[in-house]
Design a protein around this motif. Structure first.
Motif, PDB file in Angstrom:
ATOM      1  N   PHE A 164     -93.201 -65.613   2.672  1.00 46.50           N
ATOM      2  CA  PHE A 164     -93.983 -66.703   3.245  1.00 46.50           C
ATOM      3  C   PHE A 164     -93.662 -66.919   4.722  1.00 46.50           C
ATOM      4  O   PHE A 164     -94.529 -67.305   5.502  1.00 46.50           O
ATOM      5  N   GLY A 165     -92.421 -66.653   5.118  1.00 40.41           N
ATOM      6  CA  GLY A 165     -92.087 -66.709   6.543  1.00 40.41           C
ATOM      7  C   GLY A 165     -92.875 -65.674   7.335  1.00 40.41           C
ATOM      8  O   GLY A 165     -93.380 -65.956   8.420  1.00 40.41           O
ATOM      9  N   LEU A 166     -93.014 -64.478   6.789  1.00 41.74           N
ATOM     10  CA  LEU A 166     -93.791 -63.423   7.427  1.00 41.74           C
ATOM     11  C   LEU A 166     -95.265 -63.818   7.515  1.00 41.74           C
ATOM     12  O   LEU A 166     -95.898 -63.662   8.565  1.00 41.74           O
ATOM     13  N   VAL A 167     -95.821 -64.334   6.423  1.00 40.93           N
ATOM     14  CA  VAL A 167     -97.233 -64.741   6.417  1.00 40.93           C
ATOM     15  C   VAL A 167     -97.486 -65.822   7.467  1.00 40.93           C
ATOM     16  O   VAL A 167     -98.441 -65.738   8.239  1.00 40.93           O
ATOM     17  N   ILE A 168     -96.623 -66.822   7.521  1.00 35.13           N
ATOM     18  CA  ILE A 168     -96.788 -67.904   8.499  1.00 35.13           C
ATOM     19  C   ILE A 168     -96.671 -67.354   9.923  1.00 35.13           C
ATOM     20  O   ILE A 168     -97.419 -67.754  10.820  1.00 35.13           O
ATOM     21  N   ALA A 169     -95.727 -66.428  10.141  1.00 34.09           N
ATOM     22  CA  ALA A 169     -95.566 -65.843  11.473  1.00 34.09           C
ATOM     23  C   ALA A 169     -96.793 -65.047  11.896  1.00 34.09           C
ATOM     24  O   ALA A 169     -97.149 -65.016  13.078  1.00 34.09           O
ATOM     25  N   ILE A 170     -97.458 -64.397  10.952  1.00 28.74           N
ATOM     26  CA  ILE A 170     -98.653 -63.617  11.271  1.00 28.74           C
ATOM     27  C   ILE A 170     -99.854 -64.524  11.514  1.00 28.74           C
ATOM     28  O   ILE A 170    -100.639 -64.298  12.434  1.00 28.74           O
ATOM     29  N   VAL A 171     -99.989 -65.576  10.714  1.00 25.31           N
ATOM     30  CA  VAL A 171    -101.165 -66.449  10.779  1.00 25.31           C
ATOM     31  C   VAL A 171    -101.159 -67.362  12.013  1.00 25.31           C
ATOM     32  O   VAL A 171    -102.176 -67.550  12.654  1.00 25.31           O
ATOM     33  N   PHE A 172    -100.013 -67.906  12.347  1.00 22.53           N
ATOM     34  CA  PHE A 172     -99.952 -68.894  13.425  1.00 22.53           C
ATOM     35  C   PHE A 172     -99.306 -68.303  14.673  1.00 22.53           C
ATOM     36  O   PHE A 172     -98.376 -67.517  14.599  1.00 22.53           O
ATOM     37  N   ASN A 173     -99.779 -68.749  15.833  1.00 23.70           N
ATOM     38  CA  ASN A 173     -99.220 -68.330  17.102  1.00 23.70           C
ATOM     39  C   ASN A 173     -98.099 -69.288  17.496  1.00 23.70           C
ATOM     40  O   ASN A 173     -98.278 -70.495  17.433  1.00 23.70           O
ATOM     41  N   PRO A 174     -96.961 -68.756  17.955  1.00 21.85           N
ATOM     42  CA  PRO A 174     -95.907 -69.655  18.401  1.00 21.85           C
ATOM     43  C   PRO A 174     -96.281 -70.327  19.715  1.00 21.85           C
ATOM     44  O   PRO A 174     -97.034 -69.768  20.520  1.00 21.85           O
ATOM     45  N   LYS A 175     -95.797 -71.526  19.889  1.00 24.81           N
ATOM     46  CA  LYS A 175     -96.049 -72.259  21.133  1.00 24.81           C
ATOM     47  C   LYS A 175     -94.978 -71.875  22.130  1.00 24.81           C
ATOM     48  O   LYS A 175     -93.793 -72.015  21.870  1.00 24.81           O
ATOM     49  N   GLY A 176     -95.390 -71.382  23.276  1.00 25.89           N
ATOM     50  CA  GLY A 176     -94.440 -70.891  24.267  1.00 25.89           C
ATOM     51  C   GLY A 176     -94.197 -71.863  25.320  1.00 25.89           C
ATOM     52  O   GLY A 176     -93.418 -71.891  26.160  1.00 25.89           O
ATOM     53  N   THR A 214     -86.719 -63.646  -1.632  1.00 25.91           N
ATOM     54  CA  THR A 214     -87.930 -62.837  -1.427  1.00 25.91           C
ATOM     55  C   THR A 214     -89.117 -63.716  -1.067  1.00 25.91           C
ATOM     56  O   THR A 214     -89.884 -63.402  -0.147  1.00 25.91           O
ATOM     57  N   ALA A 215     -89.278 -64.827  -1.760  1.00 27.66           N
ATOM     58  CA  ALA A 215     -90.381 -65.747  -1.459  1.00 27.66           C
ATOM     59  C   ALA A 215     -90.244 -66.316  -0.049  1.00 27.66           C
ATOM     60  O   ALA A 215     -91.233 -66.411   0.691  1.00 27.66           O
ATOM     61  N   ALA A 216     -89.035 -66.674   0.354  1.00 26.30           N
ATOM     62  CA  ALA A 216     -88.827 -67.225   1.694  1.00 26.30           C
ATOM     63  C   ALA A 216     -89.174 -66.207   2.770  1.00 26.30           C
ATOM     64  O   ALA A 216     -89.829 -66.532   3.776  1.00 26.30           O
ATOM     65  N   VAL A 217     -88.752 -64.965   2.585  1.00 25.72           N
ATOM     66  CA  VAL A 217     -89.063 -63.914   3.562  1.00 25.72           C
ATOM     67  C   VAL A 217     -90.562 -63.654   3.604  1.00 25.72           C
ATOM     68  O   VAL A 217     -91.163 -63.559   4.685  1.00 25.72           O
TER      69      VAL A 217
END
Length: 117
Positions: free
Chosen positions: A105-117, A100-103
């Motif tokens: 925090f993974g979601l939070v990081i995905a929302i906060v940071f933009n992926p490099k394309g 649960t913690a991994a999912v």
């Protein structure tokens, strides 16, 4: 102080083994991940992983084999409590907090940071 040193040594040796497997064999990081989780589960089932945890503490429980150990030890514990049906619930109960913690925090990081394309 000795507990910190042993955690560092045991965790470091597990990481060195993983790095050597990736550098010296055709195994990918995904292969090593699966290998370590399965190895932790097998060693736990044989009763060999708990002594490593007793020596290395978090150095043995935090890396990937520790997840396999948690799955198997949780399953065995639940089987002893409720019988056959513990096979299906034990691993989930033992690892639910970490997953649960991994999912989350993974979601939070995905929302906060933009992926490099």
């Amino acid at each position: 102080m000795q507990a910190y040193l042993m955690a560092f040594v045991i965790g470091g040796l597990i990481c060195v083994l993983g790095q050597l497997l990736m550098d010296l064999t055709p195994l990918t990081p995904a292969h090593v991940l699966v290998l370590f989780v399965v190895l932790g589960g097998v060693l736990s089932g044989l009763g060999w992983y708990q002594p490593l945890i007793d020596i290395g503490g978090a150095g043995a429980t935090v890396p990937l084999p520790g997840f396999g150990h948690s799955l198997v030890s949780g399953t065995i514990e639940e089987i002893n409590k409720v019988g056959f049906w513990g096979i299906f619930s034990g691993g989930f109960k033992a690892t639910a907090t970490g997953v649960t913690a991994a999912v989350f925090f993974g979601l939070v990081i995905a929302i906060v940071f933009n992926p490099k394309g």
